[in-house]
Design an enzyme around this catalytic site. Structure first.
Site, PDB file in Angstrom:
ATOM      1  N   GLU A  66      -4.981   0.876   2.759  1.00 42.71           N
ATOM      2  CA  GLU A  66      -4.731  -0.182   3.744  1.00 42.71           C
ATOM      3  C   GLU A  66      -4.801   0.367   5.157  1.00 42.71           C
ATOM      4  OE1 GLU A  66      -2.541  -2.981   6.373  1.00 42.71           O
ATOM      5  OE2 GLU A  66      -2.136  -0.861   6.000  1.00 42.71           O
TER       6      GLU A  66
ATOM      7  N   HIS B  34       0.830  -1.205   0.000  1.00 41.00           N
ATOM      8  CA  HIS B  34       0.000   0.000   0.000  1.00 41.00           C
ATOM      9  C   HIS B  34       0.864   1.254   0.000  1.00 41.00           C
ATOM     10  CE1 HIS B  34       0.646   0.882   4.372  1.00 41.00           C
ATOM     11  NE2 HIS B  34       0.752  -0.434   4.468  1.00 41.00           N
TER      12      HIS B  34
ATOM     13  N   ASP C  29       6.676   1.693   6.462  1.00 44.49           N
ATOM     14  CA  ASP C  29       5.288   1.228   6.314  1.00 44.49           C
ATOM     15  C   ASP C  29       4.545   2.079   5.302  1.00 44.49           C
ATOM     16  OD1 ASP C  29       2.966  -0.186   6.769  1.00 44.49           O
ATOM     17  OD2 ASP C  29       2.491   0.808   8.649  1.00 44.49           O
TER      18      ASP C  29
ATOM     19  N   ASP D  82      -0.652   4.298   0.819  1.00 48.88           N
ATOM     20  CA  ASP D  82      -1.190   5.250   1.790  1.00 48.88           C
ATOM     21  C   ASP D  82      -0.426   5.132   3.096  1.00 48.88           C
ATOM     22  OD1 ASP D  82      -2.438   2.653   2.059  1.00 48.88           O
ATOM     23  OD2 ASP D  82      -3.877   3.537   3.445  1.00 48.88           O
TER      24      ASP D  82
END
Length: 380
Positions: free
Chosen positions: A138, A77, A108, A79
């Site tokens: 996500e 992801h 992340d 986002d």
């Protein structure tokens, strides 16, 4: 060839607080297209910003190998969670200080996606099929992200043999843990209705609080299981209690609470919701469950062995197969093919001054390339 540090910086420099759209996807497409990937982007969701139905952008990219060749999917992801305050440098202006790259998304998981791109650049196109399953939702409600991508893949006939998710699974050093499964998750909203009245005249009212307290005591006393070979025990936690009441001399009309259950593969979201509903009903209340994921397990075997061998070759570390931690989009991808998560050290994810070791980025790119070559060669 690519410069994985530059790739990570380009992704991190594009602000993409969930739900992500636009610039960050432009950056990823610009990386993949020169490597021979056919890129498809689409948006799902039609609600207002800040609602679960807000538009989400998704990207699927594929570089097809020879006919009938193996297919490895990289998933992740773009986002990120809001950066918050207190950063030493700007959250969306990636900066190398010493041996670390700082910025929101470093671990992340924009750093891992950069490593996936780097890996694809290292693997010849004729080795087999590689795809990217990338969402912008996500960290949010996850309603219009990976699930929408799975629908698209099924419509288009894209069927990976195996899927590697780049969540930051390492704990103390790169390579010490991979996730071969995750527990399921269900949140349940509880409510007990009463009758409002004056505290001096309790016989004219019905206080819902004692019944809610008794309900929560029964729920807190539940022992769901003792764990399994691969999963820790399921746990039920009270996460919110709310009694809307602004006056000290009023018996309230309603009492509410919320519980969260993380559960292993001895249960399903439906069976746990039913159990909680029965307890709520016993105390004159109601229960509204929302299941956000079911447990899954990719049993140790050829795929996890391939990942472990690649990690060992590059770091000298033997990764521990684990099912600990929260949920990820692997909970959806498990319906497509076997899936394992492996990525960077997670110590700073979602924190102020999120950072990744520059050397870890280079090493993870090499690990992903080894995994891809071995999977496409039929060794997993």
């Amino acid at each position: 060839m690519t410069d994985v540090l530059d790739l990570a910086k380009r992704l991190m420099a594009a602000p993409s607080v969930t739900p992500a759209t636009g610039e960050v996807f432009d950056a990823l497409e610009a990386m993949l297209a020169p490597l021979g990937f056919e890129v498809t982007r689409f948006t799902r969701g039609e609600g207002a910003a800040g609602t679960p139905e807000a538009p989400v952008e998704n990207l699927f990219a594929i570089r097809r190998g020879p006919e009938a060749s193996r297919h490895l999917a990289f998933a992740g992801h773009l986002d990120v969670v809001p950066p918050g305050g207190g950063w030493t440098s700007e959250a969306f202006e990636p900066e190398v200080r010493g041996e670390l790259l700082y910025g929101r998304g470093a671990v992340d998981m924009k750093g891992a996606i950069a490593c996936m791109v780097d890996a694809a650049a290292q693997v010849p196109a004729d080795a087999g099929t590689i795809s990217f399953i990338i969402t912008g939702d996500e960290e949010g409600p996850a309603l219009h992200g990976t699930r929408a991508l799975i629908d698209f893949m099924r419509e288009q006939g894209h069927q990976p043999d195996l899927c590697l998710v780049g969540e930051p699974t390492s704990v103390n050093r790169l390579g010490d843990m991979m996730k071969i499964g995750r527990r399921g998750s269900v949140n349940i909203w509880l409510e007990v209705q009463g009758t409002q009245g004056h505290v001096a005249y309790p016989h004219l009212a019905d206080n819902p609080i004692p019944r809610l307290v008794a309900m929560l005591a029964d729920l807190d006393a539940l022992v769901l299981d003792e764990g399994t070979d691969w999963f820790q025990p399921s746990n039920l936690e009270v996460t919110e209690i709310d009694v809307p009441n602004d006056a000290h001399n009023v018996i309230p009309a309603v009492a509410k609470a919320r519980i969260s259950i993380r559960f292993n593969d001895l249960h399903s979201g439906a069976t746990l919701s039913e159990k909680v509903g029965e307890i709520a009903e016993k105390h004159g209340g109601s229960a509204l469950p929302i299941i956000s994921g079911e447990p899954f397990l990719t049993p140790p075997g050829a795929f996890s062995d391939t990942i472990a061998a690649a990690v060992k070759a590059e770091t000298g570390v033997d990764p521990e197969p684990s099912t600990t931690g929260g949920t990820s989009d692997a909970r959806f991808l498990r319906s497509v093919c076997p899936v394992i998560e492996f990525g960077l050290v997670n110590a700073t994810m979602h924190k102020t001054n999120e950072a990744v070791a520059v050397e870890d980025l280079a090493a993870l790119g090499r690990i992903y390339a080894r995994i891809a070559r071995d999977v496409l060669a039929g060794q997993a």
